[in-house]
Design an enzyme around this catalytic site. Sequence first.
Site, PDB file in Angstrom:
ATOM      1  N   THR A  73       0.834  -1.207   0.000  1.00 42.97           N
ATOM      2  CA  THR A  73       0.000   0.000   0.000  1.00 42.97           C
ATOM      3  C   THR A  73       0.867   1.255   0.000  1.00 42.97           C
ATOM      4  O   THR A  73       0.611   2.208  -0.753  1.00 42.97           O
ATOM      5  CB  THR A  73      -0.934  -0.012   1.220  1.00 42.97           C
ATOM      6  OG1 THR A  73      -1.765  -1.172   1.167  1.00 42.97           O
ATOM      7  CG2 THR A  73      -1.809   1.236   1.262  1.00 42.97           C
ATOM      8  N   ARG A  94       5.786  -7.422  -7.284  1.00 45.44           N
ATOM      9  CA  ARG A  94       5.660  -8.846  -7.575  1.00 45.44           C
ATOM     10  C   ARG A  94       4.217  -9.203  -7.930  1.00 45.44           C
ATOM     11  O   ARG A  94       3.283  -8.499  -7.578  1.00 45.44           O
ATOM     12  CB  ARG A  94       6.094  -9.686  -6.370  1.00 45.44           C
ATOM     13  CG  ARG A  94       7.576  -9.615  -6.057  1.00 45.44           C
ATOM     14  CD  ARG A  94       7.895 -10.384  -4.790  1.00 45.44           C
ATOM     15  NE  ARG A  94       7.251  -9.798  -3.623  1.00 45.44           N
ATOM     16  CZ  ARG A  94       7.107 -10.413  -2.457  1.00 45.44           C
ATOM     17  NH1 ARG A  94       7.549 -11.641  -2.315  1.00 45.44           N
ATOM     18  NH2 ARG A  94       6.519  -9.810  -1.452  1.00 45.44           N
ATOM     19  N   PHE A 301       8.376  -9.051   2.852  1.00 47.38           N
ATOM     20  CA  PHE A 301       8.487  -9.106   4.305  1.00 47.38           C
ATOM     21  C   PHE A 301       9.436  -8.024   4.838  1.00 47.38           C
ATOM     22  O   PHE A 301       9.538  -6.946   4.258  1.00 47.38           O
ATOM     23  CB  PHE A 301       8.884 -10.510   4.770  1.00 47.38           C
ATOM     24  CG  PHE A 301       7.880 -11.569   4.388  1.00 47.38           C
ATOM     25  CD1 PHE A 301       6.542 -11.417   4.699  1.00 47.38           C
ATOM     26  CD2 PHE A 301       8.264 -12.704   3.703  1.00 47.38           C
ATOM     27  CE1 PHE A 301       5.598 -12.373   4.340  1.00 47.38           C
ATOM     28  CE2 PHE A 301       7.328 -13.678   3.338  1.00 47.38           C
ATOM     29  CZ  PHE A 301       6.001 -13.510   3.666  1.00 47.38           C
TER      30      PHE A 301
END
Length: 556
Positions: A73, A94, A301
């Site tokens: 986001t 991705r 991550f």
Amino acid sequence: MVKRDIEIAQEADMHPIEAVASKLGIEDDALEFYGKYKAKVNFDALHNRQGDEGKLILVTAINPTPAGEGKTTTSVGLGDALQKLGKKAAIALREPSLGPVFGMKGGAAGGGYAQVIPMEDINLHFTGDIHAIGAANNLVAAMIDNHIYQGNELNIDPRRVTWRRALDMNDRQLRSIVSGIGARTNGMPREDGFDITVASEIMAVLCLSDSLQQMKDKLRRCLIGYTFDNEPVTLGEIRAEGAVSALLKDALKPNLVQTLEQTPVFIHGGPFANIAHGCNSLLATKMALAHADYVVTEAGFGADLGAEKFIDIKCRMGGLKPDAVVVVATIRALKMHGGVSKADLSAENTDALKRGLPNLLKHIENIQQTFSLPAVVAINAFPGDTQEELSVLKQAIEETGSQVVQSDVWAEGGAGGMELAKEVIRLTETVSDLSYAYELSDSIEEKVEKIVQSVYGGRGTEWSKKARNMAGRLEKLGYGNLPICMAKTQYSLSDTATALGRPTDFTVNVRDLTVSAGAGFIVVLTGNIMRMPGLPKQPAAEQVDVDEQGKISGLF
């Protein structure tokens, strides 16, 4: 009432994809259309481009929690904000895997008013890239077993075939299987198994190739197993690289879509960061840099996994260097790192925030000290955040010498990311030197040790006998100078998922190693990390539906 992400996406005003491409100077003849709003961009758009490359901005985050961090986001909102400031901007992300979409995570194209569209297409089949990778992976598997069945000229030991089958779905039932049972014509019975497609080495090869020929060369080097004499066997030796490349010739071309604000977005490649290298394709990033002045990309991550692999693997191989880094955090997630349950996150709790802050501070330290890059912290704002909590967080970050900016892109789109965009532009003008966590000339054990100590903050490593023997074997085979791809839980700096915050004095348990010789890295398996996830008790798939008009609901 707050609208769901999919409702916002379905109400968006999408522009024809050729209009979006024209913002980057990409001509229609470079586009291969997949309907009105999606296109692949052919290689000529990169190879024929002349001029200076744009500035590369990497977005990373703290260790993820169920409270959410909003890295994608933020990436999307930042790209929109740069465009609002009159900059020629592009985003490189991705592709979502069907496994998480139908599993625990749900859709993965941003959120709120900072999204990439068409959301349903991107989250489901998109342009078929991941399906093509799965088919290519399984063609190799079929050719291996057929070679063994047809006389086994290469003397492949069926017990030492390392190439597994792939499926783009979370399916724990397929992690370990026995194949080839029954009649003799069914093949040689052997233990087998499936990985999720995004963990396939073919995904990594595609993402780290910048041409069709380079991809074919990498595929040829992929290790598929060992002989009865313990000698390695490659994909090239079973003569599969040509057919596999034919399956992937279109999948290698980057995909172009748009944000809610029509900022161009390249979405291409989708390796996970906890079991693979976690970055979009090198081709998509380079194509964005060739056509935009500012390119926002992300790595999966937290900075311990995604950013580390982005720098130590992707930047090394592709000759890239980030000009600025954004570290995303939320007060909610930091309170979870401080011991608060998800149910209690709405209540103000500065003590828990202070306990969770060390996790963020370690990620900032990694970017600034280990990798020598300028960083800004983006606080992804939630309605329940209090001024006292924001004050505590901002003060702690500023004491590190980093700037901190509140981001409201979820609620406001690009307008909510203007201050972040201005700070990012300022950072890209500063001088920085990219450093790596280790040298390629280090031994395999030294590389892993350096990652654990400098990036994770651990005391060291503990190696199983199997892992240590494999490290020695790989070095003898000539793979010792490859970079390292750590397979580790994303939830903690350590290899224990429940060790939140900033654990100290821990060791990382290395249980096994595999080599992705084609992609060009060594995968280090730690803890109980698995290459085929399972579905949760209540999978997101239970909420997905489609009506008589073909309108999808429940993706997020």
